[in-house]
Design a protein around this motif. Structure first.
Motif, PDB file in Angstrom:
ATOM      1  N   ARG A  85       0.814  -1.220   0.000  1.00 48.70           N
ATOM      2  CA  ARG A  85       0.000   0.000   0.000  1.00 48.70           C
ATOM      3  C   ARG A  85       0.851   1.275   0.000  1.00 48.70           C
ATOM      4  O   ARG A  85       0.317   2.379   0.041  1.00 48.70           O
ATOM      5  N   ALA A  86       2.176   1.116  -0.052  1.00 42.97           N
ATOM      6  CA  ALA A  86       3.055   2.288  -0.086  1.00 42.97           C
ATOM      7  C   ALA A  86       2.936   2.986  -1.442  1.00 42.97           C
ATOM      8  O   ALA A  86       2.547   2.386  -2.445  1.00 42.97           O
ATOM      9  N   GLU A  87       3.287   4.267  -1.480  1.00 41.82           N
ATOM     10  CA  GLU A  87       3.235   5.009  -2.734  1.00 41.82           C
ATOM     11  C   GLU A  87       4.233   4.453  -3.744  1.00 41.82           C
ATOM     12  O   GLU A  87       3.991   4.496  -4.946  1.00 41.82           O
ATOM     13  N   ASP A  88       5.344   3.931  -3.252  1.00 43.33           N
ATOM     14  CA  ASP A  88       6.339   3.265  -4.099  1.00 43.33           C
ATOM     15  C   ASP A  88       6.635   1.903  -3.476  1.00 43.33           C
ATOM     16  O   ASP A  88       7.606   1.753  -2.734  1.00 43.33           O
ATOM     17  N   PRO A  89       5.811   0.879  -3.743  1.00 44.12           N
ATOM     18  CA  PRO A  89       5.972  -0.420  -3.065  1.00 44.12           C
ATOM     19  C   PRO A  89       7.356  -1.045  -3.244  1.00 44.12           C
ATOM     20  O   PRO A  89       7.962  -1.496  -2.266  1.00 44.12           O
ATOM     21  N   ALA A  90       7.867  -1.051  -4.467  1.00 41.09           N
ATOM     22  CA  ALA A  90       9.163  -1.680  -4.714  1.00 41.09           C
ATOM     23  C   ALA A  90      10.287  -0.892  -4.058  1.00 41.09           C
ATOM     24  O   ALA A  90      11.215  -1.474  -3.469  1.00 41.09           O
ATOM     25  N   GLY A  91      10.212   0.445  -4.144  1.00 38.25           N
ATOM     26  CA  GLY A  91      11.249   1.272  -3.530  1.00 38.25           C
ATOM     27  C   GLY A  91      11.247   1.143  -2.024  1.00 38.25           C
ATOM     28  O   GLY A  91      12.316   1.058  -1.391  1.00 38.25           O
ATOM     29  N   ALA A  92      10.061   1.126  -1.414  1.00 35.14           N
ATOM     30  CA  ALA A  92       9.965   0.971   0.034  1.00 35.14           C
ATOM     31  C   ALA A  92      10.500  -0.385   0.469  1.00 35.14           C
ATOM     32  O   ALA A  92      11.217  -0.490   1.477  1.00 35.14           O
ATOM     33  N   PHE A  93      10.162  -1.431  -0.287  1.00 31.08           N
ATOM     34  CA  PHE A  93      10.636  -2.778   0.046  1.00 31.08           C
ATOM     35  C   PHE A  93      12.161  -2.826   0.019  1.00 31.08           C
ATOM     36  O   PHE A  93      12.800  -3.330   0.951  1.00 31.08           O
ATOM     37  N   ALA A  94      12.748  -2.296  -1.066  1.00 27.20           N
ATOM     38  CA  ALA A  94      14.206  -2.330  -1.209  1.00 27.20           C
ATOM     39  C   ALA A  94      14.893  -1.549  -0.098  1.00 27.20           C
ATOM     40  O   ALA A  94      15.913  -1.987   0.453  1.00 27.20           O
ATOM     41  N   TRP A  95      14.342  -0.389   0.254  1.00 26.10           N
ATOM     42  CA  TRP A  95      14.963   0.428   1.293  1.00 26.10           C
ATOM     43  C   TRP A  95      14.859  -0.236   2.660  1.00 26.10           C
ATOM     44  O   TRP A  95      15.780  -0.141   3.479  1.00 26.10           O
ATOM     45  N   LEU A  96      13.751  -0.911   2.917  1.00 29.55           N
ATOM     46  CA  LEU A  96      13.514  -1.512   4.227  1.00 29.55           C
ATOM     47  C   LEU A  96      14.303  -2.796   4.461  1.00 29.55           C
ATOM     48  O   LEU A  96      14.499  -3.185   5.624  1.00 29.55           O
ATOM     49  N   GLU A  97      14.740  -3.447   3.410  1.00 28.84           N
ATOM     50  CA  GLU A  97      15.380  -4.752   3.582  1.00 28.84           C
ATOM     51  C   GLU A  97      16.530  -4.725   4.579  1.00 28.84           C
ATOM     52  O   GLU A  97      16.614  -5.580   5.471  1.00 28.84           O
ATOM     53  N   GLU A  98      17.419  -3.743   4.455  1.00 28.51           N
ATOM     54  CA  GLU A  98      18.601  -3.719   5.333  1.00 28.51           C
ATOM     55  C   GLU A  98      18.249  -3.396   6.782  1.00 28.51           C
ATOM     56  O   GLU A  98      18.628  -4.149   7.701  1.00 28.51           O
ATOM     57  N   PRO A  99      17.497  -2.311   7.069  1.00 31.95           N
ATOM     58  CA  PRO A  99      17.189  -2.029   8.478  1.00 31.95           C
ATOM     59  C   PRO A  99      16.293  -3.089   9.121  1.00 31.95           C
ATOM     60  O   PRO A  99      16.433  -3.374  10.317  1.00 31.95           O
ATOM     61  N   VAL A 100      15.377  -3.664   8.356  1.00 32.40           N
ATOM     62  CA  VAL A 100      14.528  -4.723   8.924  1.00 32.40           C
ATOM     63  C   VAL A 100      15.365  -5.963   9.230  1.00 32.40           C
ATOM     64  O   VAL A 100      15.178  -6.608  10.271  1.00 32.40           O
ATOM     65  N   ALA A 101      16.308  -6.284   8.349  1.00 26.98           N
ATOM     66  CA  ALA A 101      17.198  -7.425   8.606  1.00 26.98           C
ATOM     67  C   ALA A 101      18.034  -7.178   9.855  1.00 26.98           C
ATOM     68  O   ALA A 101      18.285  -8.097  10.648  1.00 26.98           O
ATOM     69  N   ARG A 102      18.457  -5.929  10.055  1.00 23.21           N
ATOM     70  CA  ARG A 102      19.255  -5.595  11.247  1.00 23.21           C
ATOM     71  C   ARG A 102      18.418  -5.775  12.514  1.00 23.21           C
ATOM     72  O   ARG A 102      18.902  -6.315  13.517  1.00 23.21           O
ATOM     73  N   ILE A 103      17.171  -5.340  12.470  1.00 22.30           N
ATOM     74  CA  ILE A 103      16.283  -5.497  13.634  1.00 22.30           C
ATOM     75  C   ILE A 103      16.054  -6.980  13.924  1.00 22.30           C
ATOM     76  O   ILE A 103      16.073  -7.416  15.076  1.00 22.30           O
ATOM     77  N   ALA A 104      15.849  -7.757  12.868  1.00 22.68           N
ATOM     78  CA  ALA A 104      15.652  -9.203  13.050  1.00 22.68           C
ATOM     79  C   ALA A 104      16.869  -9.829  13.709  1.00 22.68           C
ATOM     80  O   ALA A 104      16.743 -10.640  14.642  1.00 22.68           O
ATOM     81  N   GLN A 105      18.065  -9.446  13.249  1.00 20.69           N
ATOM     82  CA  GLN A 105      19.294 -10.010  13.816  1.00 20.69           C
ATOM     83  C   GLN A 105      19.461  -9.595  15.277  1.00 20.69           C
ATOM     84  O   GLN A 105      19.856 -10.412  16.125  1.00 20.69           O
ATOM     85  N   GLN A 106      19.165  -8.349  15.590  1.00 23.12           N
ATOM     86  CA  GLN A 106      19.309  -7.857  16.961  1.00 23.12           C
ATOM     87  C   GLN A 106      18.450  -8.650  17.946  1.00 23.12           C
ATOM     88  O   GLN A 106      18.836  -8.863  19.097  1.00 23.12           O
ATOM     89  N   HIS A 107      17.295  -9.106  17.488  1.00 23.01           N
ATOM     90  CA  HIS A 107      16.367  -9.792  18.377  1.00 23.01           C
ATOM     91  C   HIS A 107      16.336 -11.307  18.151  1.00 23.01           C
ATOM     92  O   HIS A 107      15.504 -12.004  18.740  1.00 23.01           O
ATOM     93  N   GLY A 108      17.241 -11.801  17.317  1.00 24.44           N
ATOM     94  CA  GLY A 108      17.317 -13.243  17.093  1.00 24.44           C
ATOM     95  C   GLY A 108      16.109 -13.807  16.374  1.00 24.44           C
ATOM     96  O   GLY A 108      15.703 -14.955  16.642  1.00 24.44           O
ATOM     97  N   LEU A 109      15.543 -13.029  15.446  1.00 24.73           N
ATOM     98  CA  LEU A 109      14.356 -13.464  14.724  1.00 24.73           C
ATOM     99  C   LEU A 109      14.708 -13.941  13.316  1.00 24.73           C
ATOM    100  O   LEU A 109      15.745 -13.575  12.758  1.00 24.73           O
ATOM    101  N   VAL A 110      13.833 -14.740  12.745  1.00 23.87           N
ATOM    102  CA  VAL A 110      14.018 -15.270  11.397  1.00 23.87           C
ATOM    103  C   VAL A 110      13.390 -14.308  10.399  1.00 23.87           C
ATOM    104  O   VAL A 110      12.266 -13.838  10.595  1.00 23.87           O
TER     105      VAL A 110
END
Length: 291
Positions: free
Chosen positions: A164-189
């Motif tokens: 539902r983002a105004e730029d779905p692909a751009g938002a997805f690409a930008w979020l990949e790195e910080p979301v992966a970092r959050i997952a790693q910090q909390h030991g999530l898959v």
């Protein structure tokens, strides 16, 4: 061979491997020993912008229920929580689904329609903590427009949706790195999908869900219908069991341009949910003629 839904009739299906060509015959020979499994979103329920508004396609629900009286066992294996899948799918008391087994959160949660037995383990605290970090992430100003990004709290998992983002692909690409970092910090898959990145508190996969169902029901034929990256583990496990001679496996893929990789696993390639419905109708007709 590179597969795409461009090779499939609109709203239809096409067998693309020998297993796909023989699938309906194999099921018709042993219907009572057939386990028919399906994903929820993108397979039985069309993909929608708001995941809380997803509903099983009426035609899919009707023919899936019809097959409930023609094959040995039906199951849904989904990343959704059991409670949400039951609600959105209208599964309680649905015709033909009286013996349905529903595995939610890839199998962490389980519901048996026949007995109404429900298994829901406590949600891990790490997921609660990650949710706060994700809320802060999408709320903070950034060089990428994240307006419309939605967080879906699944209890044991969190979905970060960009559809539902105004730029779905751009938002997805930008979020990949910080979301992966959050997952790693909390030991999530971390589990990417169709315009969604999911953080899960368990490494359990849909392949594990298939193992649970196979051990319980001891089928001779197993069909898995799916559409997204989360279904790859189920497809892979079915192919392993089939190659080992333990059962006949069939992978039915609701193909999409968003996930061309998933189409490569197909024995039967379908044009989205409509194609899956068409394949199930063909199966129901064949089984009805056998009776």
């Amino acid at each position: 061979m590179i597969l795409s839904t461009a090779q499939v009739p609109a709203g239809g299906w096409k067998p693309v491997t020998p297993a796909g060509e023989q699938a309906i015959t194999a099921i018709a020979e042993q219907p009572d020993r057939t386990l028919l499994c399906s994903d929820f979103d993108g397979t039985l329920a069309p993909i929608v912008d708001d995941p809380t508004q997803a509903r099983i396609d009426p035609g899919a629900k009707a023919v899936f229920g019809e097959l409930g009286g023609l094959v040995g066992q039906l199951a849904i294996v989904t990343g959704r929580e059991v409670a949400m899948a039951r609600q959105l799918g209208g599964l309680d008391g649905a015709s033909g689904l009286e013996r349905l087994v529903l595995l939610g959160q890839y199998g962490q949660e389980q519901w048996d329609a026949a007995t109404d037995e429900l298994v829901v383990p406590p949600a891990p605290q790490e997921v609660r903590q990650a949710l706060i970090d994700l809320q802060n992430l999408v709320a903070e100003p950034s060089e990428q427009n994240l307006r419309g990004v939605v967080l879906e709290d699944k209890g044991r998992a969190i979905g970060v949706h960009t559809r539902r983002a105004e730029d779905p692909a751009g938002a997805f690409a930008w979020l990949e790195e910080p979301v992966a970092r959050i997952a790693q910090q909390h030991g999530l898959v971390l589990e990417p999908g169709r315009n969604v990145i999911e953080l899960r508190g368990s490494s359990i996969t849909k392949g594990d869900g298939i193992d649970t169902l196979v051990e319980r029901f001891r089928p001779s034929v197993v069909v898995m219908m799916g559409d997204d990256l989360g279904d790859l583990a189920a497809f892979a496990r079915i192919k392993e069991l089939s190659a080992a001679g333990r059962l006949t496996g069939v992978c039915v893929v609701a193909g999409s341009d968003e996930q061309p990789l998933v189409a490569e696993q197909a024995d039967v390639l379908c044009d989205g949910t409509e194609g899956v419905v068409a394949w199930m109708r063909a199966l129901a007709e064949a089984l009805g003629q056998e009776r």
